[in-house]
Design a protein around this motif. Structure first.
Motif, PDB file in Angstrom:
ATOM      1  N   PRO A   1      -0.821   7.098  14.676  1.00 16.77           N
ATOM      2  CA  PRO A   1      -1.910   6.332  14.057  1.00 16.77           C
ATOM      3  C   PRO A   1      -2.839   7.208  13.195  1.00 16.77           C
ATOM      4  CG  PRO A   1      -1.647   5.661  16.336  1.00 16.77           C
ATOM      5  CD  PRO A   1      -0.745   6.855  16.118  1.00 16.77           C
ATOM      6  N   MET A   2      -3.042   8.458  13.606  1.00 14.89           N
ATOM      7  CA  MET A   2      -3.910   9.362  12.854  1.00 14.89           C
ATOM      8  C   MET A   2      -3.309   9.633  11.458  1.00 14.89           C
ATOM      9  SD  MET A   2      -5.450  13.064  14.044  1.00 14.89           S
ATOM     10  CE  MET A   2      -3.861  13.741  14.469  1.00 14.89           C
TER      11      MET A   2
ATOM     12  N   HIS B   1     -10.888  13.720   9.226  1.00 16.66           N
ATOM     13  CA  HIS B   1     -10.352  14.452  10.374  1.00 16.66           C
ATOM     14  C   HIS B   1     -10.785  15.913  10.342  1.00 16.66           C
ATOM     15  CE1 HIS B   1      -7.842  11.016  11.285  1.00 16.66           C
ATOM     16  NE2 HIS B   1      -7.504  10.963  10.013  1.00 16.66           N
TER      17      HIS B   1
ATOM     18  N   TYR C   1       6.467   6.810   7.624  1.00 19.16           N
ATOM     19  CA  TYR C   1       5.235   6.123   7.986  1.00 19.16           C
ATOM     20  C   TYR C   1       5.416   5.366   9.303  1.00 19.16           C
ATOM     21  CZ  TYR C   1       1.456   2.706   7.969  1.00 19.16           C
ATOM     22  OH  TYR C   1       0.377   1.934   8.330  1.00 19.16           O
TER      23      TYR C   1
ATOM     24  N   LYS D   1      -1.147   7.665   9.887  1.00 20.25           N
ATOM     25  CA  LYS D   1      -1.188   6.391   9.149  1.00 20.25           C
ATOM     26  C   LYS D   1      -2.552   6.168   8.528  1.00 20.25           C
ATOM     27  CE  LYS D   1       2.451   4.179  11.782  1.00 20.25           C
ATOM     28  NZ  LYS D   1       2.812   3.171  12.778  1.00 20.25           N
ATOM     29  N   GLN D   2      -3.593   6.548   9.225  1.00 18.62           N
ATOM     30  CA  GLN D   2      -4.946   6.388   8.698  1.00 18.62           C
ATOM     31  C   GLN D   2      -5.208   7.325   7.525  1.00 18.62           C
ATOM     32  OE1 GLN D   2      -8.114   7.506  11.344  1.00 18.62           O
ATOM     33  NE2 GLN D   2      -9.507   5.991  10.441  1.00 18.62           N
ATOM     34  N   ALA D   3      -4.683   8.526   7.615  1.00 17.84           N
ATOM     35  CA  ALA D   3      -4.900   9.502   6.554  1.00 17.84           C
ATOM     36  C   ALA D   3      -4.165   9.086   5.308  1.00 17.84           C
ATOM     37  CB  ALA D   3      -4.437  10.885   6.994  1.00 17.84           C
TER      38      ALA D   3
ATOM     39  N   SER E   1      -9.954   9.661   4.367  1.00 17.41           N
ATOM     40  CA  SER E   1      -9.884   8.471   5.206  1.00 17.41           C
ATOM     41  C   SER E   1      -9.904   8.878   6.679  1.00 17.41           C
ATOM     42  CB  SER E   1      -8.602   7.701   4.891  1.00 17.41           C
ATOM     43  OG  SER E   1      -8.512   6.559   5.698  1.00 17.41           O
ATOM     44  N   GLY E   2     -10.919   8.464   7.397  1.00 17.35           N
ATOM     45  CA  GLY E   2     -11.032   8.821   8.802  1.00 17.35           C
ATOM     46  C   GLY E   2     -11.653  10.184   9.021  1.00 17.35           C
TER      47      GLY E   2
ATOM     48  N   THR F   1       0.830  -1.197   0.000  1.00 13.02           N
ATOM     49  CA  THR F   1       0.000   0.000   0.000  1.00 13.02           C
ATOM     50  C   THR F   1       0.869   1.255   0.000  1.00 13.02           C
ATOM     51  OG1 THR F   1      -1.722  -1.186   1.191  1.00 13.02           O
ATOM     52  CG2 THR F   1      -1.838   1.229   1.221  1.00 13.02           C
TER      53      THR F   1
ATOM     54  N   SER G   1      -7.034  13.776   1.778  1.00 13.70           N
ATOM     55  CA  SER G   1      -7.520  12.473   2.227  1.00 13.70           C
ATOM     56  C   SER G   1      -8.848  12.590   2.952  1.00 13.70           C
ATOM     57  CB  SER G   1      -6.490  11.826   3.159  1.00 13.70           C
ATOM     58  OG  SER G   1      -7.010  10.635   3.703  1.00 13.70           O
TER      59      SER G   1
END
Length: 125
Positions: A120-121, A86, A115, A123-125, A83-84, A53, A81
């Motif tokens: 974690p925030m 924010h 990375y 990494k999610q983005a 993703s998540g 990924t 992004s």
């Protein structure tokens, strides 16, 4: 060679080429890409399944295929992004961290190490 740069240096010495274009050249063929993934896993401590990924994300960021990306390019990706999803403040914190952490352009190995060291925030983005 600084101690934190030893993993990157080891793979560079192994390839005996110009250090930074070497990773860009390896990204162009399957065998080279697998070797580079193993080197990136060793340098960053990121599992191989996640590296697939990361390599895809890196290719999206490195649109000019120079083998180098900047903090601004990574920050743009984080800003776009969903993703998540924010908050604006969280996005600003992530962008700020990236700009503090990436002071020069980085290659795929540096991206994997970034990375590995991120929250974690991020990494999610």
């Amino acid at each position: 060679i600084e101690s934190d740069e030893l993993p990157r240096s080891a793979s560079t010495l192994f390839w005996l080429n110009n250090p930074w274009p070497a990773s860009a050249k390896l990204l162009r063929d399957d065998v080279g890409q697998e070797r580079l993934k193993h080197a990136a896993a060793a340098a960053s401590g990121v599992p191989l399944d996640i590296l697939n990924t990361l390599f895809e994300v890196y290719h999206c960021i490195d649109q000019d295929m120079s083998g180098q990306i900047s903090a601004d390019e990574i920050a743009r990706l984080i800003s776009k992004s969903t993703s998540g999803i924010h908050s604006d403040d969280e996005v600003e914190q992530m962008v700020s961290w990236v700009k503090e952490s990436v002071v020069t352009q980085i290659d795929i190995l540096g991206f994997c190490r970034l990375y590995a060291n991120s929250s974690p925030m991020i990494k999610q983005a």
